[in-house]
Motif scaffolding. Sequence first.
Motif, PDB file in Angstrom:
ATOM      1  N   ASP A 191       0.822  -1.197   0.000  1.00 29.11           N
ATOM      2  CA  ASP A 191       0.000   0.000   0.000  1.00 29.11           C
ATOM      3  C   ASP A 191       0.862   1.254   0.000  1.00 29.11           C
ATOM      4  OD1 ASP A 191      -2.131  -1.673   0.118  1.00 29.11           O
ATOM      5  OD2 ASP A 191      -2.425  -1.475   2.285  1.00 29.11           O
ATOM      6  N   ARG A 192       0.333   2.309  -0.613  1.00 30.69           N
ATOM      7  CA  ARG A 192       1.030   3.582  -0.605  1.00 30.69           C
ATOM      8  C   ARG A 192       0.809   4.265   0.732  1.00 30.69           C
ATOM      9  NH1 ARG A 192      -2.779   6.943  -4.862  1.00 30.69           N
ATOM     10  NH2 ARG A 192      -4.784   6.521  -3.864  1.00 30.69           N
ATOM     11  N   PRO A 193       1.603   5.282   1.034  1.00 29.71           N
ATOM     12  CA  PRO A 193       1.422   5.975   2.324  1.00 29.71           C
ATOM     13  C   PRO A 193       0.036   6.606   2.415  1.00 29.71           C
ATOM     14  CG  PRO A 193       3.505   6.557   1.285  1.00 29.71           C
ATOM     15  CD  PRO A 193       2.728   5.799   0.264  1.00 29.71           C
ATOM     16  N   VAL A 194      -0.423   6.808   3.605  1.00 31.51           N
ATOM     17  CA  VAL A 194      -1.701   7.463   3.829  1.00 31.51           C
ATOM     18  C   VAL A 194      -1.431   8.831   4.431  1.00 31.51           C
ATOM     19  CG1 VAL A 194      -2.012   6.473   6.138  1.00 31.51           C
ATOM     20  CG2 VAL A 194      -4.000   7.217   4.826  1.00 31.51           C
ATOM     21  N   GLY A 195      -2.250   9.799   4.068  1.00 38.11           N
ATOM     22  CA  GLY A 195      -2.041  11.153   4.551  1.00 38.11           C
ATOM     23  C   GLY A 195      -2.441  11.323   6.003  1.00 38.11           C
ATOM     24  N   LEU A 234      -0.895  22.325   2.570  1.00 40.28           N
ATOM     25  CA  LEU A 234      -1.969  21.866   1.713  1.00 40.28           C
ATOM     26  C   LEU A 234      -1.684  20.465   1.183  1.00 40.28           C
ATOM     27  CD1 LEU A 234      -2.692  25.078  -0.381  1.00 40.28           C
ATOM     28  CD2 LEU A 234      -4.123  24.106   1.404  1.00 40.28           C
ATOM     29  N   GLY A 235      -2.765  19.721   0.990  1.00 40.68           N
ATOM     30  CA  GLY A 235      -2.651  18.380   0.434  1.00 40.68           C
ATOM     31  C   GLY A 235      -4.023  17.866   0.071  1.00 40.68           C
ATOM     32  N   THR A 236      -4.186  16.566   0.116  1.00 42.81           N
ATOM     33  CA  THR A 236      -5.453  15.933  -0.245  1.00 42.81           C
ATOM     34  C   THR A 236      -5.909  15.030   0.890  1.00 42.81           C
ATOM     35  OG1 THR A 236      -4.801  15.920  -2.569  1.00 42.81           O
ATOM     36  CG2 THR A 236      -6.631  14.510  -1.946  1.00 42.81           C
ATOM     37  N   ASN A 237      -7.192  15.060   1.174  1.00 41.08           N
ATOM     38  CA  ASN A 237      -7.758  14.130   2.144  1.00 41.08           C
ATOM     39  C   ASN A 237      -7.750  12.732   1.535  1.00 41.08           C
ATOM     40  OD1 ASN A 237      -9.330  12.717   4.008  1.00 41.08           O
ATOM     41  ND2 ASN A 237     -11.243  13.495   3.160  1.00 41.08           N
ATOM     42  N   MET A 284      -2.650  19.142  -7.691  1.00 46.62           N
ATOM     43  CA  MET A 284      -1.244  19.135  -8.095  1.00 46.62           C
ATOM     44  C   MET A 284      -0.388  20.194  -7.402  1.00 46.62           C
ATOM     45  SD  MET A 284      -1.257  16.695 -10.339  1.00 46.62           S
ATOM     46  CE  MET A 284       0.311  16.941 -11.162  1.00 46.62           C
ATOM     47  N   TYR A 285      -0.960  21.017  -6.548  1.00 49.35           N
ATOM     48  CA  TYR A 285      -0.206  22.173  -6.055  1.00 49.35           C
ATOM     49  C   TYR A 285       0.985  21.776  -5.184  1.00 49.35           C
ATOM     50  CZ  TYR A 285       0.954  26.551  -3.780  1.00 49.35           C
ATOM     51  OH  TYR A 285       1.630  27.644  -3.313  1.00 49.35           O
ATOM     52  N   ASN A 286       0.764  20.929  -4.188  1.00 49.29           N
ATOM     53  CA  ASN A 286       1.842  20.571  -3.264  1.00 49.29           C
ATOM     54  C   ASN A 286       2.502  19.262  -3.701  1.00 49.29           C
ATOM     55  OD1 ASN A 286       3.558  20.158  -1.149  1.00 49.29           O
ATOM     56  ND2 ASN A 286       1.979  20.012   0.445  1.00 49.29           N
ATOM     57  N   GLN A 287       3.590  19.375  -4.449  1.00 48.60           N
ATOM     58  CA  GLN A 287       4.273  18.195  -4.961  1.00 48.60           C
ATOM     59  C   GLN A 287       5.069  17.460  -3.891  1.00 48.60           C
ATOM     60  OE1 GLN A 287       4.287  16.834  -8.263  1.00 48.60           O
ATOM     61  NE2 GLN A 287       2.467  18.139  -8.365  1.00 48.60           N
ATOM     62  N   SER A 288       5.210  18.051  -2.716  1.00 47.04           N
ATOM     63  CA  SER A 288       5.939  17.387  -1.633  1.00 47.04           C
ATOM     64  C   SER A 288       5.013  16.705  -0.636  1.00 47.04           C
ATOM     65  CB  SER A 288       6.820  18.413  -0.900  1.00 47.04           C
ATOM     66  OG  SER A 288       6.012  19.420  -0.293  1.00 47.04           O
ATOM     67  N   PHE A 289       3.711  16.667  -0.956  1.00 44.09           N
ATOM     68  CA  PHE A 289       2.760  16.006  -0.061  1.00 44.09           C
ATOM     69  C   PHE A 289       3.108  14.530   0.060  1.00 44.09           C
ATOM     70  CE2 PHE A 289      -1.569  14.150   0.699  1.00 44.09           C
ATOM     71  CZ  PHE A 289      -1.729  14.675   1.981  1.00 44.09           C
ATOM     72  N   VAL A 290       2.835  13.947   1.228  1.00 47.36           N
ATOM     73  CA  VAL A 290       3.236  12.573   1.509  1.00 47.36           C
ATOM     74  C   VAL A 290       2.688  11.594   0.484  1.00 47.36           C
ATOM     75  CG1 VAL A 290       1.306  12.249   3.101  1.00 47.36           C
ATOM     76  CG2 VAL A 290       3.316  10.779   3.281  1.00 47.36           C
ATOM     77  N   VAL A 291       1.479  11.829   0.018  1.00 46.62           N
ATOM     78  CA  VAL A 291       0.923  11.028  -1.066  1.00 46.62           C
ATOM     79  C   VAL A 291       1.145  11.848  -2.340  1.00 46.62           C
ATOM     80  CG1 VAL A 291      -1.091   9.828  -1.972  1.00 46.62           C
ATOM     81  CG2 VAL A 291      -0.798  10.065   0.490  1.00 46.62           C
ATOM     82  N   LYS A 292       2.273  11.605  -3.003  1.00 45.70           N
ATOM     83  CA  LYS A 292       2.676  12.438  -4.127  1.00 45.70           C
ATOM     84  C   LYS A 292       1.586  12.471  -5.186  1.00 45.70           C
ATOM     85  CE  LYS A 292       6.341  13.345  -7.446  1.00 45.70           C
ATOM     86  NZ  LYS A 292       7.648  12.917  -7.990  1.00 45.70           N
ATOM     87  N   PRO A 293       1.120  13.680  -5.527  1.00 45.04           N
ATOM     88  CA  PRO A 293       0.044  13.783  -6.516  1.00 45.04           C
ATOM     89  C   PRO A 293       0.541  13.493  -7.925  1.00 45.04           C
ATOM     90  CG  PRO A 293       0.776  15.962  -5.847  1.00 45.04           C
ATOM     91  CD  PRO A 293       1.524  14.982  -4.996  1.00 45.04           C
ATOM     92  N   ALA A 294       0.107  12.386  -8.461  1.00 40.57           N
ATOM     93  CA  ALA A 294       0.460  12.015  -9.837  1.00 40.57           C
ATOM     94  C   ALA A 294      -0.789  11.480 -10.506  1.00 40.57           C
ATOM     95  CB  ALA A 294       1.563  10.972  -9.836  1.00 40.57           C
TER      96      ALA A 294
END
Length: 701
Positions: A29-33, A72-75, A144-154
């Motif tokens: 599994d990928r990391p969770v925010g 900032l990131g994603t829920n 796409m704004y925060n590219q350093s978020f733990v769950v990398k937005p791709a």
Amino acid sequence: MVTKPLLGMAPAVLYLVSLLCLLNLAGADRPVGPDPIENFCSRWWLQSTIKNDTLYIDSGVQKFNASNSTYLGTNTYIMTISLKKSWNWKKDSGDPQFMEVSTEPKNITNNDTGTYVPNNFRGYMFSGPHNSSQVYQFGGSTYMYNQSFVVKPAPSSFTYPLWTYTPGSGPLDTKWDQYDMNQEIKWEPNHGAGADAPDLGLGFYLNGQVDKGTSSDTNKLFDDTDQTYYRPVDGMLVLDLVNPGKAKNISTSTMKENLSRVGGTLDYIPSVGKSGILVALGGQIQPTLQNGKASSKEGKLIDFGSVDVFDIDSYLKNPDSNGKWYQQKTTGEIPPPRIDYCSVSVSAPDNSSHHIIIYGGQNPTLGQPAYFDDVAVLSLPSFRWKQMWSADTPRWGHNCHMAGKQQMITVGGNFTTNTTNPRCDWLKKGVAIFDLKERRWGSVYNSNSGDFTLHDQLLPSTNGTANGNATIGEPVTGWSSVELHKLFWETRWTRPTSWTSKAPPEDATEQQPTTSSTGSSSSDTSSPGNPASNTAAIAGGISGGVVCLGVILAALIYHHHRRRNKPAELPDNHIHLASQTDTPEKQKSHNFELQGINENNPVELDAWKYIEADNCTATGDAAELPGTNQVPGAVPGMPILRFPGDDLPVVPENPGGLRKSASRGSRSSTGSASSRRASSSGGSRRSRESRRSSTAPITGP
């Protein structure tokens, strides 16, 4: 103890070893925010719905407050709040009224395809059919704004725009499933307007956009990480939620402005028409594009001075068609145009009025963007706006739902002009309650609020009572279309009996617009199908001549009765029939009606059009009777019967001047198919069928 060979490893190798160890501990599994509740600061552009007395909240852009810092990131969770009991979001844990929020992470893949469950924003969540426990997540974009978020937005492939979530116990990776929509759409849209029709088993998604976060393909076309630029998407998708994966794209070219919209709303009114209607409000359009792209800070907003109404039955009768859209003008306290507001709809208990409530929003197209903190209501069928509430704490990018029958619950929202560094929300749980009966905001949800009743401020829009009983059954400005008039007089449920406005005549056609008590007709008296333009048929044969005369007289009396409120004869108490032997002085000494231009005898105004008589004359053949048959000495108003061989009088020319008023005109189920669920093939599933609509395919870059 660390051995010497390990100590001698390069830093990069140590990093890879550590990463492998973490992956081994966490599985595949990928990391969770961060936890969306414990680390909540604000959240907007999320997906939410209510089903089986449960509020579902999915993904969205979120500002986290963690480790004494905000970012900032994603829920990356799906959250649920029970609506089976009353609660107060201000209460602390342990209090009987504490509002409990359950969370489930989404850092898992689908078992069949290995595809990660998306954490999108600006999508739409459908509740789906009542007899299903699933909720349906459609569309959306990767933030796409925060590219350093733990769950990398791709952004990933757009192959699977529809996902289902099944609540309950069991492994998390068995609760999510995905569907490829039979390749009916080319791109996965976001920022469009959605509407649920649970009783029909359908979902509707209007227009929308694609941007940098839509897919791995569109990611290459945009270079703005704040996702300011986008490409509009055409059409409206009709989704079969009974058989997920089946959908059809239909054209929306007949809507107001004929341009794709983003940021507007779509509301379902189930009791109007044979299968319900959709009401489209607001939105942003782009009259001009630069290389096919648009900026969210430019363009034009759709005003609320008119609305678009879609007759669902017109589509269900013929799924190969695009259905029928209507535009209707509105009146009252029309709110300023906006996007990113929310809307809900509710009907009076007796079905005599329907109300669409909008709240908040923004206008990003101004030099200085405008933000709104107001509640306005559009009442139908009066199509009248009323401002119910306003303040100075704007909110945009939120959702709202009817919770119970008297309360509107709002979910999320941003209330700052700075989208890259927003302030934290004063709503600590991200929800609020607006009581429609009391017209006020609060923190308490009441699970036993009773039936919907109208606030006093809405009564002028219905001329009824708090429990319904609306007497206004038409728009103040009149119906824009006779077909729309007829649509509102059709219903699957109880037809209102309190309306005092006239019903649309059964023989009305679209070429004959109706006229309300305050409007005016534009139809011509000679229009086909208009009963005012034809006389009664007469029984044929010489022996039936007397009967023919009686029928004609009755028809003329009826015709005169229909015209009693229209410009016609001038009233006079001393009608004098002019004679050619009268002297000019004698003629001037009498009052008499306006003269025709070919006779010095009273004639009606502008009655020079032919009146049709069928083959009921003495010879059995159709004949034309001029509406101004007059001969010297004839009595005005009495028809002159002429039989073949008689010389007809000269038909007078159009006298000009006044004209008589134009006559007043009058007024399924879905096909079920098995779902085309994508089959597994090397970690990617695509439908083997391509059912792209030939009517109006959604266009992409």
